[in-house]
Design a protein around this motif. Structure first.
Motif, PDB file in Angstrom:
ATOM      1  N   ARG A  64       0.833  -1.210   0.000  1.00  9.82           N
ATOM      2  CA  ARG A  64       0.000   0.000   0.000  1.00  9.82           C
ATOM      3  C   ARG A  64       0.868   1.260   0.000  1.00  9.82           C
ATOM      4  N   ALA A  65       1.879   1.285   0.831  1.00  9.68           N
ATOM      5  CA  ALA A  65       2.731   2.475   0.953  1.00  9.68           C
ATOM      6  C   ALA A  65       3.534   2.762  -0.314  1.00  9.68           C
ATOM      7  N   GLU A  66       3.667   1.772  -1.190  1.00 10.19           N
ATOM      8  CA  GLU A  66       4.438   1.944  -2.429  1.00 10.19           C
ATOM      9  C   GLU A  66       3.590   2.399  -3.611  1.00 10.19           C
ATOM     10  N   GLY A 113      -0.947  -1.061  -8.541  1.00 10.57           N
ATOM     11  CA  GLY A 113      -1.660  -1.199  -7.276  1.00 10.57           C
ATOM     12  C   GLY A 113      -3.159  -1.012  -7.398  1.00 10.57           C
ATOM     13  N   VAL A 114      -3.677  -1.045  -8.615  1.00  6.05           N
ATOM     14  CA  VAL A 114      -5.116  -0.865  -8.827  1.00  6.05           C
ATOM     15  C   VAL A 114      -5.869  -2.170  -8.596  1.00  6.05           C
ATOM     16  N   VAL A 115      -5.285  -3.289  -9.015  1.00  2.06           N
ATOM     17  CA  VAL A 115      -5.913  -4.597  -8.803  1.00  2.06           C
ATOM     18  C   VAL A 115      -4.957  -5.532  -8.074  1.00  2.06           C
ATOM     19  N   LEU A 149     -10.366  -5.416  -7.287  1.00  2.00           N
ATOM     20  CA  LEU A 149      -9.931  -4.036  -7.100  1.00  2.00           C
ATOM     21  C   LEU A 149      -9.312  -3.867  -5.719  1.00  2.00           C
ATOM     22  N   ARG A 150      -8.298  -3.056  -5.639  1.00  2.00           N
ATOM     23  CA  ARG A 150      -7.705  -2.699  -4.351  1.00  2.00           C
ATOM     24  C   ARG A 150      -8.322  -1.385  -3.879  1.00  2.00           C
ATOM     25  N   GLY A 151      -9.650  -1.366  -3.862  1.00  2.00           N
ATOM     26  CA  GLY A 151     -10.390  -0.155  -3.526  1.00  2.00           C
ATOM     27  C   GLY A 151     -10.056   0.396  -2.160  1.00  2.00           C
ATOM     28  N   ASP A 152      -9.919  -0.466  -1.155  1.00  2.00           N
ATOM     29  CA  ASP A 152      -9.600   0.013   0.195  1.00  2.00           C
ATOM     30  C   ASP A 152      -8.240   0.698   0.222  1.00  2.00           C
ATOM     31  N   ASP A 153      -7.258   0.095  -0.451  1.00  2.00           N
ATOM     32  CA  ASP A 153      -5.927   0.705  -0.492  1.00  2.00           C
ATOM     33  C   ASP A 153      -5.973   2.048  -1.212  1.00  2.00           C
ATOM     34  N   LEU A 154      -6.651   2.091  -2.367  1.00  2.00           N
ATOM     35  CA  LEU A 154      -6.708   3.336  -3.130  1.00  2.00           C
ATOM     36  C   LEU A 154      -7.487   4.412  -2.385  1.00  2.00           C
ATOM     37  N   ASP A 155      -8.591   4.040  -1.724  1.00  3.71           N
ATOM     38  CA  ASP A 155      -9.374   5.020  -0.971  1.00  3.71           C
ATOM     39  C   ASP A 155      -8.601   5.545   0.233  1.00  3.71           C
ATOM     40  N   ASP A 156      -7.781   4.698   0.843  1.00  2.00           N
ATOM     41  CA  ASP A 156      -6.974   5.134   1.973  1.00  2.00           C
ATOM     42  C   ASP A 156      -5.922   6.147   1.523  1.00  2.00           C
ATOM     43  N   LEU A 157      -5.292   5.865   0.390  1.00  2.00           N
ATOM     44  CA  LEU A 157      -4.223   6.729  -0.113  1.00  2.00           C
ATOM     45  C   LEU A 157      -4.743   7.971  -0.831  1.00  2.00           C
ATOM     46  N   PHE A 158      -5.792   7.795  -1.629  1.00  2.00           N
ATOM     47  CA  PHE A 158      -6.324   8.864  -2.484  1.00  2.00           C
ATOM     48  C   PHE A 158      -7.839   8.910  -2.314  1.00  2.00           C
ATOM     49  N   GLY A 190     -11.573   9.099  -2.470  1.00  2.00           N
ATOM     50  CA  GLY A 190     -12.543   9.508  -3.473  1.00  2.00           C
ATOM     51  C   GLY A 190     -12.072   9.407  -4.909  1.00  2.00           C
ATOM     52  N   LEU A 191     -10.779   9.184  -5.144  1.00  2.00           N
ATOM     53  CA  LEU A 191     -10.258   9.182  -6.512  1.00  2.00           C
ATOM     54  C   LEU A 191     -10.931   8.125  -7.376  1.00  2.00           C
ATOM     55  N   LEU A 192     -10.922   6.885  -6.922  1.00  2.00           N
ATOM     56  CA  LEU A 192     -11.480   5.799  -7.726  1.00  2.00           C
ATOM     57  C   LEU A 192     -12.968   6.016  -7.987  1.00  2.00           C
ATOM     58  N   ASP A 193     -13.708   6.415  -6.959  1.00  2.00           N
ATOM     59  CA  ASP A 193     -15.146   6.664  -7.134  1.00  2.00           C
ATOM     60  C   ASP A 193     -15.391   7.752  -8.175  1.00  2.00           C
ATOM     61  N   ARG A 194     -14.603   8.810  -8.130  1.00  2.00           N
ATOM     62  CA  ARG A 194     -14.787   9.917  -9.073  1.00  2.00           C
ATOM     63  C   ARG A 194     -14.407   9.520 -10.492  1.00  2.00           C
ATOM     64  N   VAL A 195     -13.319   8.765 -10.626  1.00  2.00           N
ATOM     65  CA  VAL A 195     -12.917   8.310 -11.957  1.00  2.00           C
ATOM     66  C   VAL A 195     -13.985   7.385 -12.535  1.00  2.00           C
ATOM     67  N   LEU A 196     -14.496   6.466 -11.724  1.00  2.00           N
ATOM     68  CA  LEU A 196     -15.527   5.549 -12.200  1.00  2.00           C
ATOM     69  C   LEU A 196     -16.815   6.289 -12.553  1.00  2.00           C
ATOM     70  N   ALA A 197     -17.188   7.277 -11.755  1.00  2.00           N
ATOM     71  CA  ALA A 197     -18.390   8.058 -12.052  1.00  2.00           C
ATOM     72  C   ALA A 197     -18.203   8.838 -13.356  1.00  2.00           C
ATOM     73  N   ALA A 198     -17.037   9.439 -13.537  1.00  2.00           N
ATOM     74  CA  ALA A 198     -16.769  10.190 -14.760  1.00  2.00           C
ATOM     75  C   ALA A 198     -16.755   9.264 -15.977  1.00  2.00           C
ATOM     76  N   ALA A 199     -16.174   8.077 -15.818  1.00  2.00           N
ATOM     77  CA  ALA A 199     -16.139   7.107 -16.917  1.00  2.00           C
ATOM     78  C   ALA A 199     -17.552   6.658 -17.274  1.00  2.00           C
ATOM     79  N   GLY A 200     -18.403   6.494 -16.277  1.00  2.00           N
ATOM     80  CA  GLY A 200     -19.792   6.122 -16.534  1.00  2.00           C
ATOM     81  C   GLY A 200     -20.547   7.211 -17.276  1.00  2.00           C
ATOM     82  N   ARG A 201     -20.320   8.475 -16.856  1.00  2.00           N
ATOM     83  CA  ARG A 201     -20.976   9.592 -17.558  1.00  2.00           C
ATOM     84  C   ARG A 201     -20.494   9.683 -18.999  1.00  2.00           C
TER      85      ARG A 201
END
Length: 117
Positions: free
Chosen positions: A16-18, A72-74, A87-96, A98-109
């Motif tokens: 995660r730290a890397e 580190g995405v999957v 998905l490594r959603g917990d790791d990404l949400d801890d580090l960044f 809202g990033l993954l949620d926002r990217v996925l929402a934008a990709a859906g739109r």
């Protein structure tokens, strides 16, 4: 006591730290990789590599999964003969946060707007 030798089927993942923001953004910048991440997010569980029906060769699909894993995405693990992806959603949400949620929402739109979703 020594640790058991890693299996040849163990795949390297960054701790995660890397995980670096620029690597995550690079991994998510490719349409095929973003498609993989969207499918994983929609499923909410692990999916085998063979689940994905991408319009690219098998070797290119393997490359896309490797980029996502090394960024580190999957997380990829073997379960029997299947390589499973989650998905490594917990790791990404801890580090960044809202990033993954926002990217996925934008990709859906974008998919809705372009009629490709």
């Amino acid at each position: 006591m020594t640790a058991p030798a890693p299996s040849s089927r163990d795949l390297p993942h960054p701790a995660r730290a890397e995980i670096r923001l620029e690597a995550v953004l690079h991994a998510l910048s490719d349409p095929m990789r973003l498609r993989i991440v969207r499918e994983l997010a929609a499923e909410g569980d692990e999916l085998s590599c063979s689940h994905f029906d991408l319009p690219v060769t098998k070797s290119t699909t393997t490359h896309h999964f490797r980029v996502l894993r090394e960024a580190g995405v999957v997380r990829q693990v073997y379960r029997g003969t299947a390589k499973m992806n989650g998905l490594r959603g917990d790791d990404l949400d801890d580090l960044f946060p809202g990033l993954l949620d926002r990217v996925l929402a934008a990709a859906g739109r974008q998919a809705d707007r372009l009629g490709s979703g």
